[in-house]
Write an enzyme that holds these catalytic residues in place. Structure first.
Site, PDB file in Angstrom:
ATOM      1  N   LYS A 180      35.728  54.251  67.182  1.00 18.83           N
ATOM      2  CA  LYS A 180      35.913  55.434  68.032  1.00 18.83           C
ATOM      3  C   LYS A 180      34.563  56.137  68.124  1.00 18.83           C
ATOM      4  O   LYS A 180      34.145  56.831  67.214  1.00 18.83           O
ATOM      5  CB  LYS A 180      36.962  56.370  67.414  1.00 18.83           C
ATOM      6  CG  LYS A 180      37.730  57.138  68.424  1.00 18.83           C
ATOM      7  CD  LYS A 180      37.293  58.492  68.866  1.00 18.83           C
ATOM      8  CE  LYS A 180      36.657  59.509  68.037  1.00 18.83           C
ATOM      9  NZ  LYS A 180      35.642  60.273  68.831  1.00 18.83           N
ATOM     10  N   GLU A 256      30.404  59.808  55.191  1.00 19.07           N
ATOM     11  CA  GLU A 256      28.986  60.216  55.117  1.00 19.07           C
ATOM     12  C   GLU A 256      28.901  61.522  55.882  1.00 19.07           C
ATOM     13  O   GLU A 256      29.101  61.554  57.087  1.00 19.07           O
ATOM     14  CB  GLU A 256      28.102  59.122  55.716  1.00 19.07           C
ATOM     15  CG  GLU A 256      26.658  59.239  55.276  1.00 19.07           C
ATOM     16  CD  GLU A 256      25.830  60.015  56.287  1.00 19.07           C
ATOM     17  OE1 GLU A 256      25.702  61.255  56.096  1.00 19.07           O
ATOM     18  OE2 GLU A 256      25.335  59.413  57.241  1.00 19.07           O
ATOM     19  N   CYS A 290      21.504  64.408  59.466  1.00 21.18           N
ATOM     20  CA  CYS A 290      22.248  64.957  58.325  1.00 21.18           C
ATOM     21  C   CYS A 290      21.390  65.089  57.078  1.00 21.18           C
ATOM     22  O   CYS A 290      21.630  65.960  56.252  1.00 21.18           O
ATOM     23  CB  CYS A 290      23.474  64.106  58.043  1.00 21.18           C
ATOM     24  SG  CYS A 290      23.107  62.358  58.055  1.00 21.18           S
ATOM     25  N   GLU A 387      24.496  74.122  56.972  1.00 19.75           N
ATOM     26  CA  GLU A 387      23.822  73.087  57.752  1.00 19.75           C
ATOM     27  C   GLU A 387      23.628  73.613  59.176  1.00 19.75           C
ATOM     28  O   GLU A 387      24.598  73.945  59.853  1.00 19.75           O
ATOM     29  CB  GLU A 387      24.679  71.814  57.768  1.00 19.75           C
ATOM     30  CG  GLU A 387      23.931  70.652  58.374  1.00 19.75           C
ATOM     31  CD  GLU A 387      24.707  69.339  58.284  1.00 19.75           C
ATOM     32  OE1 GLU A 387      25.925  69.346  58.514  1.00 19.75           O
ATOM     33  OE2 GLU A 387      24.063  68.311  57.991  1.00 19.75           O
TER      34      GLU A 387
HETATM   35  P1  ADP Z   1      29.656  66.892  64.547  1.00 20.49           P
HETATM   36  O1  ADP Z   1      29.971  68.114  63.742  1.00 20.49           O
HETATM   37  O2  ADP Z   1      28.480  66.138  64.095  1.00 20.49           O
HETATM   38  O3  ADP Z   1      29.807  67.078  66.023  1.00 20.49           O
HETATM   39  P2  ADP Z   1      32.192  65.856  64.002  1.00 20.49           P
HETATM   40  O4  ADP Z   1      32.363  65.697  62.556  1.00 20.49           O
HETATM   41  O5  ADP Z   1      32.872  66.951  64.717  1.00 20.49           O
HETATM   42  O6  ADP Z   1      30.667  65.855  64.234  1.00 20.49           O
HETATM   43  O7  ADP Z   1      32.535  64.514  64.781  1.00 20.49           O
HETATM   44  C1  ADP Z   1      32.104  63.251  64.394  1.00 20.49           C
HETATM   45  C2  ADP Z   1      33.120  62.253  64.869  1.00 20.49           C
HETATM   46  O8  ADP Z   1      34.386  62.582  64.314  1.00 20.49           O
HETATM   47  C3  ADP Z   1      33.330  62.203  66.372  1.00 20.49           C
HETATM   48  O9  ADP Z   1      33.565  60.858  66.758  1.00 20.49           O
HETATM   49  C4  ADP Z   1      34.581  63.041  66.561  1.00 20.49           C
HETATM   50  O10 ADP Z   1      35.305  62.717  67.724  1.00 20.49           O
HETATM   51  C5  ADP Z   1      35.363  62.660  65.331  1.00 20.49           C
HETATM   52  N1  ADP Z   1      36.382  63.640  64.947  1.00 20.49           N
HETATM   53  C6  ADP Z   1      36.365  64.988  65.123  1.00 20.49           C
HETATM   54  N2  ADP Z   1      37.494  65.546  64.667  1.00 20.49           N
HETATM   55  C7  ADP Z   1      38.268  64.545  64.182  1.00 20.49           C
HETATM   56  C8  ADP Z   1      39.569  64.483  63.571  1.00 20.49           C
HETATM   57  N3  ADP Z   1      40.310  65.563  63.385  1.00 20.49           N
HETATM   58  N4  ADP Z   1      40.021  63.271  63.195  1.00 20.49           N
HETATM   59  C9  ADP Z   1      39.295  62.153  63.368  1.00 20.49           C
HETATM   60  N5  ADP Z   1      38.077  62.154  63.939  1.00 20.49           N
HETATM   61  C10 ADP Z   1      37.548  63.324  64.341  1.00 20.49           C
END
Ligand code: ADP
Length: 488
Positions: A180, A256, A290, A387
């Site tokens: 995904k 991670e 990160c 962060e």
């Molecule tokens: P960032 O803060 O770096 O934008 P996120 O942690 O929000 O990153 O997102 C990283 C990945 O996790 C993306 O592919 C996002 O779609 C996915 N993601 C965000 N929320 C969820 C969730 N509740 N369950 C599974 N995957 C998620």
């Protein structure tokens, strides 16, 4: 430079490109311009379930993938790496358009994906178990087996590289995978999907479903049919994912996550080198890394000079159109990140840190932030604890080794750290004392597929990369065989 034409926008399941079950699409946006670039099929739980079923079928005993030797898997991985290399310039341009990273970083992201695949291909036939000298009349051995179906959730900061890392870990040891990609950056993943088919992977081994986290992502984490989830992203979402694993089938979870890495600069360092390397260690990719060195601890004897030189360097930094030769920094990924970075900069000012330079949005088009340097930063300030994921350097002052190691560890994170000194004792003391997964001595940000990477504390669970990384994607099976009485 003209933007690349987008060829693939559909969901990839069973080696076929298909529309979403719901018929929904979502837009991708170029962070350099803030304008829409493509419409991508929006995967939801229904699409994720189709992909999981395809991966389960591909993993069935007797399937082409399960019957394939490690040498065969390695050959396919090398073939995929060669095809990605063939299309490296196109993938680089897609990555720049989707993510806003510079030409140099985008090339690195695609080349990193290739290096991972080749490293994994070289390791596939070297996954040795052990023979165990069990007490009694037994012959005992262990073997590494694939966990089964892995859900791989990718962030937006290095889409190609991080998909490459996760695909590699899955394929090297024989898993099937549903990827995904991040909703902001699905385009390189979908082009690579077409190369998966061209390379000749059996259908269902690699499936790629673009979509949003709480819908498509959660479809993976909450599934009873996914054996492991691997995730790179924020600590906040990592927590949701681990909880979803616990609430469903207790799947294996590899995380991670975020960081607030300390970078300790002693007075005996090579000053100009330390200033430059610390600058790159935080400003690279506009701070969207990160393991960026976001807390620069500088010894009091060189503090004022270090701040002066760091400010001069930041003021020289070329931020702008990432497709232009010579641009050092591009935009933040989206409006949300831009707002978050600017809000944290405001908190730094109001909490009393000295703003040396930057601090504002740059221009009105796209999501750019000025290269920002704060001095007189105190440990309790939000900019020293949270962060930021933006081009913002925090410079803190210290006196002694004991003090700085204690302060460096006063964080909920533990992803990386660095030390600059010519004194081996100081270097080793800091390297051994900081509770983080990767420490750089007199360098910052050296990466390779050979390096086990991951965090202590709230920076993650498990490692990716190196031999340890592959084993993370395995189950260990132990076999105990009764043998005739020992006579030797
Ligand atoms: P960032 O803060 O770096 O934008 P996120 O942690 O929000 O990153 O997102 C990283 C990945 O996790 C993306 O592919 C996002 O779609 C996915 N993601 C965000 N929320 C969820 C969730 N509740 N369950 C599974 N995957 C998620």
């Amino acid at each position: 430079m003209a933007p690349p034409a987008v060829k693939y926008t559909q969901i990839f399941i069973n080696n076929e490109f298909v529309d979403s079950v719901s018929g929904k699409k979502f837009a991708t946006v170029n962070p350099t311009t803030g304008k829409k670039t493509a419409e991508v099929q929006e995967g939801d739980k229904a699409d994720i379930n189709k992909a999981i079923k395809a991966a389960q079928d591909a993993f069935k005993l007797g399937s082409p993938w399960r019957r394939m030797d490690a040498t065969g898997r390695a050959a396919l991985m090398n073939k995929l790496a060669n095809l990605i290399e063939r299309d490296v310039e196109y993938l680089r341009d897609l990555e720049i358009m989707d993510n806003g990273m510079t030409v140099q970083l985008a090339t690195g992201s695609v080349m990193g994906c290739i290096s991972f695949l080749r490293y994994g291909a070289g390791y596939a036939d070297k996954l040795h178990g052990k023979t165990i000298p069990l007490d009694g009349d037994y012959f005992c051995y262990s073997r590494y087996e694939p966990v089964g179906v892995v859900g791989a959730i990718i962030p937006w900061n290095f889409p190609c590289l991080l998909m490459g890392a996760k695909l590699t870990c899955c394929l090297t040891v024989g898993n099937c995978v549903v990827v995904k990609p991040a909703e902001q950056t699905p385009l390189t993943a979908l082009h690579i999907a077409s190369l998966v088919k061209e390379a000749g992977f059996p259908p269902g081994v690699i499936n790629i479903v673009p979509g949003y986290g709480p819908t498509a992502g959660a479809g993976l984490t909450e599934s009873m049919d996914v054996d492991m989830v691997t995730f790179t992203g924020s600590t906040e979402v990592g927590r949701i994912i681990q909880r979803a694993g616990a609430d469903s089938n207790l799947k294996k979870v590899h995380l991670e996550l975020g960081g607030k890495s300390p970078n300790v600069v002693f007075a005996d360092c090579d000053m100009d080198y330390a200033v430059e390397t610390s600058h790159i260690g935080i400003f690279n990719h506009s701070g969207q890394i990160c393991c960026a060195g976001t807390r620069t601890f500088v010894h009091e004897d060189i503090y004022d000079e270090f701040v002066k030189k760091s400010k001069a360097r930041a003021l020289k930094r070329k931020v702008g159109d990432p497709t232009c030769e010579g641009t050092e920094g591009g935009p933040q990924i989206d409006q949300e990140q831009l707002d978050k970075v600017l809000e944290l900069i405001e908190s730094g000012k109001s909490e009393g840190a000295t703003l040396q330079c930057g601090g504002k949005r740059l221009g009105t088009e796209g999501f750019f932030v000025e290269s920002t340097v704060f001095s007189d930063v105190q440990d309790h300030m939000r900019i020293a604890k949270e962060e930021i994921f933006g081009p913002v350097q925090q410079i803190l002052k210290f006196k002694t080794v004991e003090e700085v190691t204690e302060r460096a560890n006063k964080t909920t994170y533990g992803l990386a750290g660095a030390v600059f000194t010519k004194d081996i004792n100081k270097a080793l003391t800091v390297a051994n004392t900081i509770r983080a997964g990767l420490i750089w001595v007199n360098n910052y940000g050296m990466f390779s597929p050979m390096i086990p990477f991951g965090g202590y504390k709230m920076s993650g669970v498990g490692r990716e990369g190196g031999e340890d990384g592959f084993k993370e994607y395995c189950e260990i099976k132990t076999v105990v065989i009764k043998v005739p009485e020992k006579n030797t």
